[in-house]
Motif scaffolding. Structure first.
Motif, PDB file in Angstrom:
ATOM      1  N   ASP A 245      39.606  26.277  48.256  1.00 13.05           N
ATOM      2  CA  ASP A 245      38.967  25.730  47.054  1.00 13.05           C
ATOM      3  C   ASP A 245      38.695  26.860  46.064  1.00 13.05           C
ATOM      4  O   ASP A 245      37.550  27.228  45.800  1.00 13.05           O
ATOM      5  CB  ASP A 245      37.671  25.011  47.431  1.00 13.05           C
ATOM      6  N   VAL A 246      39.761  27.414  45.497  1.00  8.98           N
ATOM      7  CA  VAL A 246      39.651  28.603  44.648  1.00  8.98           C
ATOM      8  C   VAL A 246      39.548  28.279  43.165  1.00  8.98           C
ATOM      9  O   VAL A 246      39.282  29.170  42.347  1.00  8.98           O
ATOM     10  CB  VAL A 246      40.850  29.554  44.873  1.00  8.98           C
ATOM     11  N   LEU A 247      39.745  27.031  42.782  1.00  8.06           N
ATOM     12  CA  LEU A 247      39.744  26.695  41.353  1.00  8.06           C
ATOM     13  C   LEU A 247      38.332  26.645  40.802  1.00  8.06           C
ATOM     14  O   LEU A 247      37.459  25.987  41.378  1.00  8.06           O
ATOM     15  CB  LEU A 247      40.413  25.339  41.123  1.00  8.06           C
TER      16      LEU A 247
ATOM     17  N   ASN B 267      39.546  33.339  30.629  1.00 12.02           N
ATOM     18  CA  ASN B 267      38.392  33.307  31.523  1.00 12.02           C
ATOM     19  C   ASN B 267      38.723  32.594  32.829  1.00 12.02           C
ATOM     20  O   ASN B 267      38.313  33.011  33.919  1.00 12.02           O
ATOM     21  CB  ASN B 267      37.210  32.613  30.843  1.00 12.02           C
ATOM     22  N   TYR B 268      39.491  31.515  32.717  1.00 11.51           N
ATOM     23  CA  TYR B 268      39.884  30.734  33.885  1.00 11.51           C
ATOM     24  C   TYR B 268      40.702  31.577  34.851  1.00 11.51           C
ATOM     25  O   TYR B 268      40.447  31.599  36.057  1.00 11.51           O
ATOM     26  CB  TYR B 268      40.673  29.515  33.416  1.00 11.51           C
ATOM     27  N   GLU B 269      41.676  32.312  34.332  1.00 11.16           N
ATOM     28  CA  GLU B 269      42.544  33.120  35.184  1.00 11.16           C
ATOM     29  C   GLU B 269      41.750  34.226  35.888  1.00 11.16           C
ATOM     30  O   GLU B 269      41.973  34.519  37.063  1.00 11.16           O
ATOM     31  CB  GLU B 269      43.687  33.727  34.365  1.00 11.16           C
ATOM     32  N   ALA B 270      40.817  34.835  35.165  1.00  3.84           N
ATOM     33  CA  ALA B 270      40.006  35.894  35.770  1.00  3.84           C
ATOM     34  C   ALA B 270      39.128  35.334  36.882  1.00  3.84           C
ATOM     35  O   ALA B 270      39.002  35.935  37.965  1.00  3.84           O
ATOM     36  CB  ALA B 270      39.160  36.573  34.702  1.00  3.84           C
ATOM     37  N   SER B 271      38.516  34.176  36.639  1.00  3.82           N
ATOM     38  CA  SER B 271      37.669  33.563  37.661  1.00  3.82           C
ATOM     39  C   SER B 271      38.491  33.122  38.866  1.00  3.82           C
ATOM     40  O   SER B 271      38.057  33.267  40.021  1.00  3.82           O
ATOM     41  CB  SER B 271      36.916  32.361  37.075  1.00  3.82           C
ATOM     42  N   LEU B 272      39.684  32.595  38.607  1.00  3.72           N
ATOM     43  CA  LEU B 272      40.558  32.159  39.693  1.00  3.72           C
ATOM     44  C   LEU B 272      40.922  33.326  40.607  1.00  3.72           C
ATOM     45  O   LEU B 272      40.844  33.227  41.831  1.00  3.72           O
ATOM     46  CB  LEU B 272      41.813  31.516  39.106  1.00  3.72           C
ATOM     47  N   ALA B 273      41.295  34.452  40.014  1.00  9.53           N
ATOM     48  CA  ALA B 273      41.677  35.624  40.809  1.00  9.53           C
ATOM     49  C   ALA B 273      40.489  36.150  41.610  1.00  9.53           C
ATOM     50  O   ALA B 273      40.628  36.510  42.794  1.00  9.53           O
ATOM     51  CB  ALA B 273      42.235  36.709  39.897  1.00  9.53           C
TER      52      ALA B 273
ATOM     53  N   ARG C 108      22.352  22.839  44.914  1.00  9.97           N
ATOM     54  CA  ARG C 108      23.401  23.864  44.929  1.00  9.97           C
ATOM     55  C   ARG C 108      23.237  24.752  43.697  1.00  9.97           C
ATOM     56  O   ARG C 108      23.319  24.268  42.568  1.00  9.97           O
ATOM     57  CB  ARG C 108      24.786  23.230  44.901  1.00  9.97           C
ATOM     58  N   PRO C 109      23.037  26.056  43.880  1.00  8.01           N
ATOM     59  CA  PRO C 109      22.858  26.948  42.719  1.00  8.01           C
ATOM     60  C   PRO C 109      24.195  27.256  42.056  1.00  8.01           C
ATOM     61  O   PRO C 109      25.087  27.832  42.672  1.00  8.01           O
ATOM     62  CB  PRO C 109      22.240  28.203  43.351  1.00  8.01           C
ATOM     63  N   SER C 110      24.347  26.873  40.793  1.00 13.42           N
ATOM     64  CA  SER C 110      25.658  26.909  40.142  1.00 13.42           C
ATOM     65  C   SER C 110      25.623  27.759  38.874  1.00 13.42           C
ATOM     66  O   SER C 110      24.723  27.628  38.043  1.00 13.42           O
ATOM     67  CB  SER C 110      26.086  25.480  39.793  1.00 13.42           C
ATOM     68  N   LEU C 111      26.639  28.598  38.725  1.00 13.70           N
ATOM     69  CA  LEU C 111      26.821  29.412  37.522  1.00 13.70           C
ATOM     70  C   LEU C 111      28.027  28.901  36.735  1.00 13.70           C
ATOM     71  O   LEU C 111      28.936  28.306  37.313  1.00 13.70           O
ATOM     72  CB  LEU C 111      26.992  30.875  37.907  1.00 13.70           C
ATOM     73  N   PRO C 112      28.061  29.110  35.423  1.00 13.86           N
ATOM     74  CA  PRO C 112      29.077  28.458  34.581  1.00 13.86           C
ATOM     75  C   PRO C 112      30.513  28.786  34.953  1.00 13.86           C
ATOM     76  O   PRO C 112      31.399  27.946  34.788  1.00 13.86           O
ATOM     77  CB  PRO C 112      28.739  28.961  33.171  1.00 13.86           C
ATOM     78  N   ASP C 113      30.779  29.999  35.459  1.00 15.47           N
ATOM     79  CA  ASP C 113      32.148  30.386  35.783  1.00 15.47           C
ATOM     80  C   ASP C 113      32.496  30.150  37.248  1.00 15.47           C
ATOM     81  O   ASP C 113      33.564  30.567  37.714  1.00 15.47           O
ATOM     82  CB  ASP C 113      32.397  31.852  35.419  1.00 15.47           C
ATOM     83  N   SER C 114      31.614  29.479  37.991  1.00 16.46           N
ATOM     84  CA  SER C 114      31.828  29.118  39.397  1.00 16.46           C
ATOM     85  C   SER C 114      31.853  30.318  40.332  1.00 16.46           C
ATOM     86  O   SER C 114      32.211  30.176  41.512  1.00 16.46           O
ATOM     87  CB  SER C 114      33.122  28.302  39.576  1.00 16.46           C
TER      88      SER C 114
ATOM     89  N   THR D 140      32.812  43.667  40.057  1.00 13.84           N
ATOM     90  CA  THR D 140      32.560  43.470  38.628  1.00 13.84           C
ATOM     91  C   THR D 140      32.513  41.992  38.238  1.00 13.84           C
ATOM     92  O   THR D 140      31.618  41.579  37.484  1.00 13.84           O
ATOM     93  CB  THR D 140      33.625  44.203  37.785  1.00 13.84           C
ATOM     94  N   PRO D 141      33.449  41.132  38.714  1.00 18.62           N
ATOM     95  CA  PRO D 141      33.384  39.711  38.321  1.00 18.62           C
ATOM     96  C   PRO D 141      32.124  38.992  38.803  1.00 18.62           C
ATOM     97  O   PRO D 141      31.797  37.916  38.290  1.00 18.62           O
ATOM     98  CB  PRO D 141      34.633  39.105  38.981  1.00 18.62           C
ATOM     99  N   PHE D 142      31.431  39.584  39.790  1.00 21.59           N
ATOM    100  CA  PHE D 142      30.265  38.932  40.368  1.00 21.59           C
ATOM    101  C   PHE D 142      28.944  39.563  39.898  1.00 21.59           C
ATOM    102  O   PHE D 142      27.877  39.194  40.380  1.00 21.59           O
ATOM    103  CB  PHE D 142      30.352  38.996  41.904  1.00 21.59           C
ATOM    104  N   SER D 143      29.021  40.478  38.956  1.00 23.60           N
ATOM    105  CA  SER D 143      27.847  41.210  38.505  1.00 23.60           C
ATOM    106  C   SER D 143      26.824  40.266  37.843  1.00 23.60           C
ATOM    107  O   SER D 143      27.190  39.337  37.108  1.00 23.60           O
ATOM    108  CB  SER D 143      28.269  42.280  37.507  1.00 23.60           C
ATOM    109  N   ALA D 144      25.566  40.538  38.081  1.00 23.47           N
ATOM    110  CA  ALA D 144      24.497  39.780  37.408  1.00 23.47           C
ATOM    111  C   ALA D 144      24.481  40.047  35.913  1.00 23.47           C
ATOM    112  O   ALA D 144      23.932  39.264  35.145  1.00 23.47           O
ATOM    113  CB  ALA D 144      23.146  40.164  38.015  1.00 23.47           C
ATOM    114  N   GLN D 145      25.085  41.150  35.492  1.00 21.86           N
ATOM    115  CA  GLN D 145      25.078  41.521  34.076  1.00 21.86           C
ATOM    116  C   GLN D 145      26.259  40.949  33.302  1.00 21.86           C
ATOM    117  O   GLN D 145      26.389  41.190  32.112  1.00 21.86           O
ATOM    118  CB  GLN D 145      25.075  43.047  33.953  1.00 21.86           C
ATOM    119  N   ARG D 146      27.130  40.185  33.938  1.00 23.66           N
ATOM    120  CA  ARG D 146      28.325  39.668  33.249  1.00 23.66           C
ATOM    121  C   ARG D 146      27.987  38.639  32.187  1.00 23.66           C
ATOM    122  O   ARG D 146      28.807  38.312  31.340  1.00 23.66           O
ATOM    123  CB  ARG D 146      29.305  39.078  34.247  1.00 23.66           C
TER     124      ARG D 146
END
Length: 417
Positions: free
Chosen positions: A57-59, A106-112, A356-362, A410-416
């Motif tokens: 479930d990577v999308l 943004n989608y491609e970066a989050s997917l990777a 479920r705690p959810s962030l906009p970029d999943s 970096t993609p998971f940083s709290a500062q993103r």
């Protein structure tokens, strides 16, 4: 009289599956750990989820297909995605970020990033279950995703193509093949997709308890208490429980699920976390002979056979943490399940709601506080907390010990944000 002040090495705020996994990794590395939670070990959201290791479930949630469906779903108050009208004004900034997360770059970066975390999660869960004696709880039956029309199936093909880029195998099924994977389905389903690498556990709460027994046997301690204040003071962190108890920790991990952003805000980190309120009904195991997890993407819910019953649930209600439950949503999913499995016995069920705690970029937040090097975060996994808990525990251990993690964080940083 002042409450007693206690000194501890590493405090983990939150005893859900993410916090418990982090505790296990840290004690296995020789650290002294205390876990704090207002209820108990895996007693809240981690107790009632669908029990899936959803490594495929990577999308990101904001992928193109979902964005097309959002207006239709919002028109149905009991559909896969719901927003209480009174909550909508508060939610608008998050929804804007969610929409932006669906932009191609943004989608491609989050997917990777998600695919990398999932690959690590599968490896780390195998290791963690082996050393905690929980391997017998793993079920490797795959999953069956079901479609009610050829148009719905064709709409799903781009998402399977995206998964294929990361080596995620699947098999598309014709109508005539569906009964081989799940007897007793309603005739309305025309196609299906079988994912052989999809795994489930016999019961998510039982798994969390097993991981905790391992951590506790190696010295991890548990304190029941509701954390009201987290404040760095010099080279330590003060933790004040609402019950009056005060502790000082050398290092702190905030893994408090849907409440984590409230504590992070005390430390100067503003994180746009929202709450996917998920509902389910757990029926007796005798309700229907379900062979593997069944996924009804068009309706936003799943049916999972567990050792403790048949769990019917899912869907998303973006409604925060203070509104009362709307169990009409669990009843609506159960009514659909009866149509999809005509022989299903709906009696004797237990209704449940979790946050479920959810962030906009999943993507979750895994990393350090902006200003306080002895405070770390591990939260925001959305509906993938169980799936990603072992990977998160491994990454937290590396961060706390100053070791190089196996992923770029970096993609998971709290500062993103």
């Amino acid at each position: 009289m002042n409450a007693a002040v206690e000194e501890i090495d590493i405090a983990i705020i939150g005893a859900g599956i993410v916090g418990i996994a982090a505790a296990a990794y840290l004690v296995d590395a020789g650290c002294k750990v205390m876990v704090l939670d207002r209820t108990g070990i895996c007693e809240e959201t981690s107790s009632g989820n669908a029990g899936a290791f959803a490594f495929s479930d990577v999308l990101p949630l904001a992928h193109k297909g979902m964005m097309r469906n959002v207006p239709k779903w919002l028109a149905d108050p009991l559909g896969p995605l719901s927003i209480p009208p009174a909550y909508l004004p508060k939610l608008l900034p998050w929804l804007y970020r969610f929409w932006r997360a669906g932009a191609p770059a943004n989608y491609e970066a989050s997917l990777a990033a998600q695919a990398g975390l999932m690959k690590l999660a599968e490896q780390e869960w195998a290791s963690l279950m082996a050393r905690t004696g929980a391997s017998s709880m793993l079920r490797e039956d795959g999953s069956l995703e079901l479609y009610e029309s050829n148009a719905e199936f064709k709409d799903a093909l781009p998402s399977w193509a995206a998964r294929d880029r990361f080596g995620i195998a699947c098999r598309h099924l014709d109508k005539s093949e569906l009964a081989d994977y799940q007897p007793g389905l309603a005739d309305r389903f025309t196609r299906g997709t079988f994912v052989p690498g999809w795994k489930t556990v016999s019961d998510p709460k039982d798994l969390g308890k097993a991981i905790w027994r391992h951590a506790e046997a190696r010295g991890a301690a548990f304190v029941k208490g509701d954390v009201g204040l987290v404040r760095p003071t010099g080279d330590r962190v003060l933790i004040q429980l609402k019950q009056g108890r005060t502790l000082f920790a050398q290092k702190v991990l905030i893994a408090a699920g849907a409440w984590s952003h409230l504590l992070a805000r005390q430390l100067g980190d503003v994180i746009p976390l929202e709450t996917e309120r998920g509902y389910n009904t757990t029926l007796p195991s005798s309700a229907f002979d379900v062979k593997r997890q069944l996924i009804f993407t068009g309706h936003g819910f799943v049916i999972t056979p567990l050792a403790t019953g048949l769990r019917v649930g899912g869907a998303v209600e973006l409604g925060g943490i203070s509104r009362p439950p709307n169990y009409a949503r669990s009843k609506a999913m159960l009514a659909k399940a009866r149509k999809f499995l005509p022989g299903l016995d709906p009696s004797g069920g237990r209704e449940w709601m979790g946050f479920r705690p959810s962030l906009p970029d999943s993507l979750p937040v895994i990393g350090g506080s902006r200003s306080h090097p002895n405070v770390h975060y591990a939260f925001g996994h959305g509906h993938l907390g169980l799936t990603q808990a072992a990977a998160t525990g491994r990454l937290v251990r590396d961060l706390v010990l100053g070791q190089r993690p196996p992923l770029d964080l970096t993609p998971f940083s709290a500062q993103r944000f």
